[in-house]
Design an enzyme around this catalytic site. Structure first.
Site, PDB file in Angstrom:
ATOM      1  N   ASP A 144       5.746  -6.704  -4.979  1.00 49.01           N
ATOM      2  CA  ASP A 144       6.551  -6.970  -3.783  1.00 49.01           C
ATOM      3  C   ASP A 144       7.446  -8.197  -4.014  1.00 49.01           C
ATOM      4  O   ASP A 144       8.027  -8.347  -5.065  1.00 49.01           O
ATOM      5  CB  ASP A 144       5.664  -7.114  -2.550  1.00 49.01           C
ATOM      6  CG  ASP A 144       6.334  -6.612  -1.261  1.00 49.01           C
ATOM      7  OD1 ASP A 144       7.427  -6.034  -1.346  1.00 49.01           O
ATOM      8  OD2 ASP A 144       5.758  -6.791  -0.176  1.00 49.01           O
TER       9      ASP A 144
ATOM     10  N   HIS B 238       8.785   1.788   3.367  1.00 49.15           N
ATOM     11  CA  HIS B 238       7.933   0.696   3.859  1.00 49.15           C
ATOM     12  C   HIS B 238       7.314   1.184   5.174  1.00 49.15           C
ATOM     13  O   HIS B 238       8.053   1.461   6.122  1.00 49.15           O
ATOM     14  CB  HIS B 238       8.763  -0.558   4.136  1.00 49.15           C
ATOM     15  CG  HIS B 238       9.119  -1.343   2.915  1.00 49.15           C
ATOM     16  ND1 HIS B 238       9.952  -0.870   1.939  1.00 49.15           N
ATOM     17  CD2 HIS B 238       8.734  -2.587   2.516  1.00 49.15           C
ATOM     18  CE1 HIS B 238      10.078  -1.789   0.997  1.00 49.15           C
ATOM     19  NE2 HIS B 238       9.349  -2.844   1.310  1.00 49.15           N
TER      20      HIS B 238
ATOM     21  N   GLU C 254       3.963  -2.005   8.209  1.00 52.17           N
ATOM     22  CA  GLU C 254       3.661  -3.328   7.657  1.00 52.17           C
ATOM     23  C   GLU C 254       3.395  -4.278   8.819  1.00 52.17           C
ATOM     24  O   GLU C 254       4.213  -5.142   9.154  1.00 52.17           O
ATOM     25  CB  GLU C 254       4.820  -3.829   6.782  1.00 52.17           C
ATOM     26  CG  GLU C 254       4.475  -5.127   6.047  1.00 52.17           C
ATOM     27  CD  GLU C 254       5.605  -5.647   5.172  1.00 52.17           C
ATOM     28  OE1 GLU C 254       6.656  -4.973   5.072  1.00 52.17           O
ATOM     29  OE2 GLU C 254       5.438  -6.733   4.584  1.00 52.17           O
TER      30      GLU C 254
HETATM   31 ZN   LIG Z   1       8.508  -4.387   0.008  1.00 46.86          ZN
END
Ligand SMILES: [Zn+2]
Length: 439
Positions: A329, A229, A232
């Site tokens: 997601d 990840h 973000e």
């Molecule tokens: Zn995620």
């Protein structure tokens, strides 16, 4: 007709065909064809008009896609919204609510029930392969959740291919504990994951580089792929995507590296973004964007309306030759109050959010061939003679027709046979502790 011998007058996304079609491809990248099915596989791809009248399912120009590949989900978190709501809708609050829910509730039974609920929904909507991240930040949780993953992966084999990647801060890979987690991941047949982002003004980029080097070394020593990840957030100074690319180049890493989100790329100066995109391409990274969740979590203003979409530079990345996937997601958890693991919804919303219609013919690969490549599944995301007849048959003919309705009447073929699977009822989850407020 449960097991048709032929699918006639189907519009196929040419980008999913292997080899590419000899016939004319329209402006939306679609090609009209008949498909012969035999023994659960695609036996021939023929010009329209080839199929006989008997034993044929005529789509009348409707589209046929290969079953979906959903590269980035969180099946371990799914469906906890009723007991872990996030009214503020912020990422920080989502992390806090999830951590508290993990500590209070995430027994193997609880995780398994919600994980399998997600698989059933994805299966009903027509997904053939799915990768989930599993939270590994709370001590002891990775062992529990990876145990659930191994069990469900084995029980669902032949219906949905399931992969898992761990999710935690990179500092948790420091020392002995990091080695042990990497060993557990390797023993579980999983993928090494983590979280990279600028954490504030005191962010130490050199320390992040060192931790990335350690992560790549842990993965390389065990032959593991990486799935991270990355960035973000909407902080233009959050540039860890470039750090990941440089780390991959430094280590001459031979596995596959996937970077999810990469939101902040979209708020960086053009020259900085272009330089990062070139690095990402040169390092051979794969990008997976999660547009529905970015739209939900990014740009939160207390009491206000969001001012940006939150998605990464989808079109610029693709134009530069970077493989870009689109994925689900979160579903019904503090990171996203909605969702049902329907990759067509993901595709539809991504097209609208990202203005992808100008190159619409290229994008079906983002929920098929590209994530299948990341997952090492050459028979997925393609329409090819010899590949499984795992197909989605839609009423929608053009992309405008396809993406204007949810296509809830789609037909899902599994091994050439019409599936009767339906998404599970949310009421089934009422029996879980805390879901109905009885914790
Ligand atoms: Zn995620």
């Amino acid at each position: 007709m449960m097991t048709p011998d032929w699918i006639a007058n189907a519009r196929l996304p040419a980008a999913t065909l292997d080899p590419p079609p000899p016939g004319p491809v329209d402006a939306e990248g679609l090609v009209l064809a008949d498909l012969k099915l035999d023994a659960g596989r695609i036996a021939a791809i023929a010009p329209p008009g080839t199929a006989p009248a008997e034993g044929t399912l005529d789509l009348d120009g409707g589209q046929a896609w290969p079953c979906f590949v959903d590269l980035h989900t969180h099946l371990d978190k799914g469906q906890i919204w009723p007991r872990a709501a996030n009214p503020e809708g912020t990422l920080d609050r989502a992390r806090e609510a999830t951590r508290a829910d993990t500590i209070a509730h995430w027994s193997a039974e609880d995780v398994a029930a919600r994980f399998e609920f997600g698989l059933r929904a994805a299966f009903a909507h027509g997904t053939a392969a799915i990768r989930t991240h599993v939270d590994a930040g709370v001590p002891g949780q990775a062992a529990i959740t990876l145990g659930v993953f191994r069990d469900l992966r084995d029980r669902w084999a032949g219906r949905v291919t399931v992969q898992a990647a761990t999710l935690q801060l990179l500092e948790l890979y420091d020392g002995e504990a990091g080695e042990r987690l990497a060993d557990l991941v390797a023993e579980s047949g999983a993928i090494l994951g983590g979280l990279t982002r600028r954490t504030g003004p005191d962010f130490d980029a050199a320390a992040m580089d060192a931790r990335l080097d350690r992560l790549f070394a842990l993965a390389a020593a065990r032959g593991l792929d990486l799935d991270l990840h990355v960035d973000e957030n909407g902080d233009p100074e959050s540039r860890t995507l470039a750090q990941v690319a440089r780390a991959a180049l430094r280590s001459r890493f031979r596995g596959r590296v996937t970077c999810g989100h990469c939101c902040s790329l979209a708020v960086q100066p053009e020259d900085v973004a272009a330089e990062t995109i070139a690095l990402v391409r040169d390092a051979g990274l794969h990008i997976v964007s999660l547009p529905m969740i970015n739209l939900y979590l990014q740009g939160r203003i207390p009491g206000g309306t969001p001012r940006w979409r939150g998605v990464t530079l989808l079109r610029e990345l693709r134009a530069a030759g970077v493989p870009v996937a689109l994925a689900s997601d979160n579903c019904r958890d503090p990171f996203y109050a909605f969702g049902d693991l329907d990759a067509l919804e993901v595709f539809r919303e991504s097209v609208r959010i990202g203005h992808l219609e100008a190159e619409i013919g290229a994008w079906p690969t983002a929920v098929g061939r590209i994530p299948a490549g990341v997952m090492g599944l050459p028979d997925r995301g393609v329409i090819r003679v010899g590949a499984p007849a795992d197909l989605l048959l839609f009423r929608g003919r053009s992309m405008s027709e396809l993406l204007s309705r949810p296509q809830s009447d789609r037909i899902v073929l599994r091994g050439g046979r019409r599936s009767d699977a339906t998404p599970p009822d949310h009421r089934e989850l009422d029996a879980l502790r805390g879901i109905r407020g009885d914790a």
